[in-house]
Each structure stands twice: as C-alpha cells, then as structure tokens.
Design a protein around this motif. Sequence first.
Motif, PDB file in Angstrom:
ATOM      1  N   UNK A  84      37.768  34.131  51.550  1.00 23.20           N
ATOM      2  CA  UNK A  84      37.741  35.513  50.706  1.00 23.20           C
ATOM      3  C   UNK A  84      38.427  36.743  51.888  1.00 23.20           C
ATOM      4  N   UNK A  85      38.830  37.792  51.447  1.00 24.08           N
ATOM      5  CA  UNK A  85      39.235  38.885  52.244  1.00 24.08           C
ATOM      6  C   UNK A  85      40.760  38.586  52.825  1.00 24.08           C
ATOM      7  N   UNK A  86      41.070  39.703  53.780  1.00 21.22           N
ATOM      8  CA  UNK A  86      42.483  39.578  54.065  1.00 21.22           C
ATOM      9  C   UNK A  86      42.400  38.901  55.490  1.00 21.22           C
ATOM     10  N   UNK A 130      40.890  36.717  61.860  1.00 19.80           N
ATOM     11  CA  UNK A 130      39.817  37.489  61.327  1.00 19.80           C
ATOM     12  C   UNK A 130      40.023  37.462  59.699  1.00 19.80           C
ATOM     13  N   UNK A 131      38.831  37.588  58.959  1.00 20.85           N
ATOM     14  CA  UNK A 131      38.920  37.804  57.722  1.00 20.85           C
ATOM     15  C   UNK A 131      38.034  39.189  57.241  1.00 20.85           C
ATOM     16  N   UNK A 132      38.812  40.327  56.875  1.00 23.40           N
ATOM     17  CA  UNK A 132      38.274  41.419  56.618  1.00 23.40           C
ATOM     18  C   UNK A 132      37.786  41.528  55.071  1.00 23.40           C
ATOM     19  N   UNK A 133      36.637  42.268  54.773  1.00 22.22           N
ATOM     20  CA  UNK A 133      36.306  42.516  53.467  1.00 22.22           C
ATOM     21  C   UNK A 133      35.740  43.917  53.301  1.00 22.22           C
ATOM     22  N   UNK A 175      36.969  47.080  52.410  1.00 18.82           N
ATOM     23  CA  UNK A 175      37.771  48.121  53.043  1.00 18.82           C
ATOM     24  C   UNK A 175      37.827  47.981  54.475  1.00 18.82           C
ATOM     25  N   UNK A 176      37.719  46.669  54.941  1.00 19.66           N
ATOM     26  CA  UNK A 176      38.037  46.346  56.275  1.00 19.66           C
ATOM     27  C   UNK A 176      37.061  47.061  57.158  1.00 19.66           C
ATOM     28  N   UNK A 177      35.720  47.034  56.968  1.00 22.67           N
ATOM     29  CA  UNK A 177      34.567  47.439  57.599  1.00 22.67           C
ATOM     30  C   UNK A 177      33.808  46.207  58.049  1.00 22.67           C
ATOM     31  N   UNK A 178      33.790  45.257  57.164  1.00 23.63           N
ATOM     32  CA  UNK A 178      32.878  43.852  57.443  1.00 23.63           C
ATOM     33  C   UNK A 178      34.174  42.903  57.519  1.00 23.63           C
ATOM     34  N   UNK A 179      33.497  41.953  58.286  1.00 27.38           N
ATOM     35  CA  UNK A 179      34.438  41.123  58.450  1.00 27.38           C
ATOM     36  C   UNK A 179      33.728  39.642  59.124  1.00 27.38           C
ATOM     37  N   UNK A 180      34.643  38.497  59.210  1.00 27.71           N
ATOM     38  CA  UNK A 180      34.169  37.342  59.913  1.00 27.71           C
ATOM     39  C   UNK A 180      35.511  37.044  60.853  1.00 27.71           C
TER      40      UNK A 180
END
Length: 86
Positions: free
Chosen positions: A3-5, A20-23, A25-30
């Motif tokens: 999930x995420x970009x 990175x995986x951003x979730x 609005x690109x404030x939370x990520x892995x």
Amino acid sequence: LQLGSYHPIHTTASDYLAYLRWLRDERDGCIVVLNFSRRSHLVRLPEIAAEAECLFSTHKKTGIFQTLAEIPLAPFEVFIGKFSEN
C-alpha cells in the motif's frame, strides 16, 4: 508493504535494497531495507528527520526506535520500520 506510493532509495546501491512506502498524504510511511551482502552498511537518509519503530528485523528488537538519518545494517540484515513526519 504494497500500500502507498513507492519511493526507491539509493537506486545505485548494489549491496542493499531500500525503499519507502508513503501513506496518508505522505506523512506516515514504512521503510524497508534489505542488506544482500556479507558486509555491514550504514544507510544514510539525512533528508528524513524521523525515527522509525522497528516492525521486523533480523538483528534489531521489535518496538525499538531507529533514526532514519543513519541506519546501521549488519550483514544480510532486514529492517522494516514505520514512521510519521509531522
């Protein structure tokens, strides 16, 4: 991890894979870092001023916080962490 970009990190590195995986609005990520070599590495991400909570690692304890400015990797280490940028 799907999930995420998707944002690859250090795409020219041959000994490790990092992305990175951003979730949200690109404030939370892995962050996912896989060391494929017999050597230790220090992955530097000075542009990310956050700490990641370790979700899984072959060498670090789950739940610890790791600064993303510098991530030390043991040989063949896997590190997966979650973070938020405020």
